[in-house]
Design a protein around this motif. Structure first.
Motif: not given
Lengths: 406, 406
Positions: A40, A48, A55, A57, A229, A232, A267, B59-68, B261-264
Motif C-alpha cells: 500500500d 492529497w 483534486s 472529481v 499513490g 485503489g 480521476r 471524490i477528493e484526492g486523498w480518498e481510496f489510496l489503499s488496495y484494501a 476500481s474503488k471510484e467505480s
C-alpha cells in the motif's frame, strides 16, 4: 500448482488478513501485528489531503454509460483526456518517451503485464519462457502461471536462463523488492533463443529515484498506484512502440475485462493534472521556496527520505541487519543529485537464516520473505509507504530488539 | 488460434471501428453506418439525466489510496457499502438470494466469468470442457480460450455435449442473444461427466423480464452494466454459495488485477442506492401515479417496450424478417404480467442466408452475425439499448427496405 496459490497473494496482503497468526503466544512483548508485507501507498496521502480542493472529481449519474471512449484509437476504451494527461506527465518528468508510441490502458500494471505476455507470445508455438533476475517482484510467477497458459510459463531467475528457446525477460527498474537500477541480463550470457523485453518502470519517478534518462524501450509499464499513490484506482498504462503489440494487448484487456473503469480514468486524468500544475512556473533555482511544499515529487521524496534516514539509523544501532546502499546520482528532472529512496526496504538479517520468521516471532512484524522473490529467506521486503503509525511502531520495535528475550 | 482473435472482439465494437467498411460503394442509399453490433446501454441514460442531482458522486484526492477495503472479508478489496447496496437491491427486486452467500466483485462480469472458470477447474487434472447452449453469448468462447489455459477449454454447444468428462455449463437467462428463459441442458442428455454450472443472470432484472423466482444457484453472475446501464464502470459481482469457490475467485481477481476500481465501487453503491430509494414508500396499486416516472425499472421497461413495439411493427410490415415472441408472465416484483423485452433483438431473415451481410450491404446497418453465437448466419443480434438516433435510423432504413434496389 494452482491449488497452492496463496488465497490472497497480492502485493498488499499477508496470509492472515493482518490478524495475529495462529501461534498467538501471549508471552510475546507485542500484542498487535505490524503488517509491512503489503504494498500500500498510504504515505502519499498527506499530499492529497493538502490538495483536497484542487483534486476533487465530481461525476453525475448519467456520465460514463458507454464502454467506448475513442473509437478511432487502438486503445478505444481509453479516455482521450487520460491519454493526454499521461503524455503531459511524462513530458514534464522526462522519464519516458511517448511520441509515436501507443498507450494501452489496463486495470493496474498487473493486468497489463499479463496483456504483454499474451501479446509477446501470441505468435509462438510452445509456451514462451518468462524470466526476471532474482530478486524479482513476487507477483510475476503467480500471475504468469495463474491459469496455466500454453502461451507462456514462468521459468525463474533470468541470470540462470540458458535455454535455446524463446523467452520474455522482465526488467524492473528501480527493482521491486531491492531498489536496484537494472538492465536486461539474459542477453549477456549463453542463451541465444529469441528474446523480448518488458520494462516494468513502476518506480521510475523522481520521488523514488533520480531521472537519469528518457526511457525509450519497446514495451514499458507504468502504474498510477506507485506514481501518485492511488492504488485503489487500478490504473496502469503501457507505452508500446509496435502498434501490432499494442493491438494485441488491447485485445487482451477487452476480452479480460472489456476495458477499464471510466471513473478511475477521469480521476487519474484530474490527479495527474494537479501534479503537472504544481510545477507550472516553478523553477528549481531556490527562487520560490514557499512553493516547494506544493511540488508533488519533492514533497513525497522528502517524506520518503526521512523514513529511510530513520530506518538506516535504527539498523545501524541494532547491528543485526543490513540495508542496500545507493549512490547519489544526478537527476535530470530536479537538476540535483540524490540517492534512490525505494518504496521498499530490502532488509537482510546478519545472523538469522529466516528473517521473516524472526521478525514475526520476535517483533510481531510481518514482512514478505525473500524466498517469495526468488531469493534468500535471510531477506525480507519492508513496505516504506505504509501508514505513519505502522512505520513508527516498526522502528520502535526494531530499536528495542536487543532487549527482548523469550 | 489466438492469432485469429478479432482485434476488438468485445460486446460493443464492430471490426471497422464504426467507420464504413472498405467496400464503400457510393451508389448505396445511405452514407453512414448504423452500428447495432455493440452492447452499449445508452437507452438507460435518460433516467440518470433525470436523477442527476440525486446520483452525483464526489471524490477528493486523498480518498481510496489503499488496495484494501475490508480485510476481514473473503473479497477483501470490496467496499462494505457496495456489498450492502448489492444485497439491498437484490432484496428489493427479489431476483436472487444473497443471505449466507459470498459476494465476489470483478471488473465486469467478464472478468468474473474467467474467475469462475478458474475456481471451478482449479482442482481438475485436464482441461475442463466449457459449454453453453447455442445461441450463446459470443464472448464466452473467446474469453475461455484467451490464453489457451490448461485448466479449461471451450467445447461448444451444450446441447451436443456427450463426453464422459468434467464440464462447466454456462446458463444465461434471459439469454444473450435471443432473450429466452433457460435452464441447464447437459444434465438431460447422455453425458455423465462431473458437471458444474455458472448462471449468468445479467439480464434478470425487471426492466427486461418478469421476476418469476428468487434465483438460488451455486454461482450467479450479475453486472452493473446491464442492471443500471453503467457499462463504463466495469463492475460485476458473483453470488457464490461455496466459500472455497469464492476464495479461489478472489485469488483470480487479485492476481489478474489486484481488485476493482474503488471510484467505480463508490459510484455503483451510490447509483444502486438511488434505484432502491426510488421505490421507498411506493406501492404498486395505482395510488401514486405521479411518482411512477421515478421508478427505475418501470421507467426503463417502458422505454424498452416502446422500442420493441416499434420494431415488431416494422418487421411485420416488411415481411422479410422474424423476431422471437415472448409470453406474458406474472412478475413477483411488480405484481403484474408482462412480456420479456430483451436488451437484444434476435432477428432472423426469412430469405437471406447471411442476414448480417445483407443488412450491411443493403442498409449499412452493422449487427452481429448469428455465427458469432454458435448459430446460423440467417440471424443477427440487434442492440435494443443503443442511442435513440441509431435506433430510429435503423427502423427508418428497415421500413424502406422494399424500395431499395441495387
Amino acid at each position: 500448482m494452482v491449488e497452492n496459490l496463496p488465497a490472497v497473494p497480492d502485493d498488499l496482503h499477508n496470509s492472515n488478513n493482518g490478524l495475529p497468526s495462529s501461534n498467538s503466544d501471549t508471552s510475546l512483548p507485542y500484542s498487535s501485528i505490524v503488517n509491512l508485507d503489503r504494498g500500500d501507498t498510504v504515505l502519499l496521502e498527506s499530499y492529497w489531503r493538502k490538495m483536497r480542493k484542487e483534486s476533487i472529481v465530481e461525476i453525475e449519474g448519467w456520465e460514463f454509460l458507454s464502454y467506448a471512449s475513442d473509437l478511432k484509437s487502438v486503445c478505444w476504451f481509453m479516455m482521450p483526456e487520460l491519454r493526454d494527461a499521461i503524455k503531459k506527465l511524462h513530458a514534464l518528468v522526462g522519464n519516458a518517451e511517448t511520441d509515436d508510441r501507443q498507450i494501452v490502458l489496463g486495470n493496474g500494471s498487473t493486468q497489463l503485464f499479463q496483456a504483454a505476455l499474451f501479446a509477446l507470445s501470441a505468435s509462438s508455438d510452445g509456451p514462451v519462457n518468462v524470466v526476471a533476475a532474482a530478486p524479482y517482484y513476487s507477483g510475476y510467477p503467480d500471475e504468469t502461471d495463474l491459469v496455466r497458459s500454453s502461451l507462456y510459463k514462468w521459468s525463474g531467475d533470468a541470470k540462470d536462463y540458458e535455454k535455446q528457446e524463446a523467452y520474455i525477460e522482465i526488467v524492473t527498474s528501480p527493482n521491486n523488492p531491492d531498489g536496484s537500477i537494472r538492465g536486461p541480463v539474459v542477453m549477456s550470457n549463453k542463451c541465444d533463443g529469441e528474446g523480448k523485453l518488458i520494462h516494468d518502470l513502476a518506480y521510475y519517478w523522481p520521488h523514488y529515484t533520480p531521472i537519469t534518462y528518457q526511457a525509450n524501450h519497446d514495451l514499458m509499464l507504468f502504474t498510477f498506484s506507485k506514481c501518485t499513490g492511488h492504488s485503489g484506482s487500478r490504473i496502469g498504462w503501457a507505452i508500446v512502440k509496435d502498434i501490432d503489440i499494442a493491438k494485441k494487448m488491447t485485445t487482451f484487456i477487452v476480452l479480460n475485462s472489456i476495458g477499464v473503469s471510466k471513473e478511475s480514468q477521469a480521476r487519474a486524468a484530474k490527479i495527474m493534472g494537479v501534479v503537472c500544475n504544481s510545477y507550472q512556473s516553478f523553477k528549481f533555482d531556490g527562487s520560490n521556496n514557499n512553493k516547494e511544499s506544493q511540488l508533488f515529487f519533492e514533497f513525497n521524496r522528502h517524506l520518503l527520505k526521512e523514513r529511510w534516514e530513520k530506518l538506516r539509523e535504527v539498523v545501524k544501532q541494532s547491528d543485526r541487519f543490513l540495508l542496500p546502499r545507493f549512490q547519489k546520482t544526478y537527476c535530470n528532472f530536479t537538476n540535483e543529485s540524490f540517492e534512490t529512496y525505494p518504496a521498499f526496504a530490502w532488509l537482510m538479517s546478519k545472523d538469522e537464516e529466516d528473517c521473516g520468521s524472526y521478525l514475526e516471532k520476535k517483533l510481531r512484524v510481518v514482512a514478505r520473505s525473500g524466498n517469495r522473490f526468488g531469493s534468500d529467506p535471510k531477506y525480507v521486503r519492508i513496505n516504506m509507504l505504509t501508514t505513519g503509525d505502522d512505520f513508527d511502531e516498526f522502528l520502535e520495535r526494531l530499536s528495542n530488539i536487543k532487549d527482548i528475550t523469550f
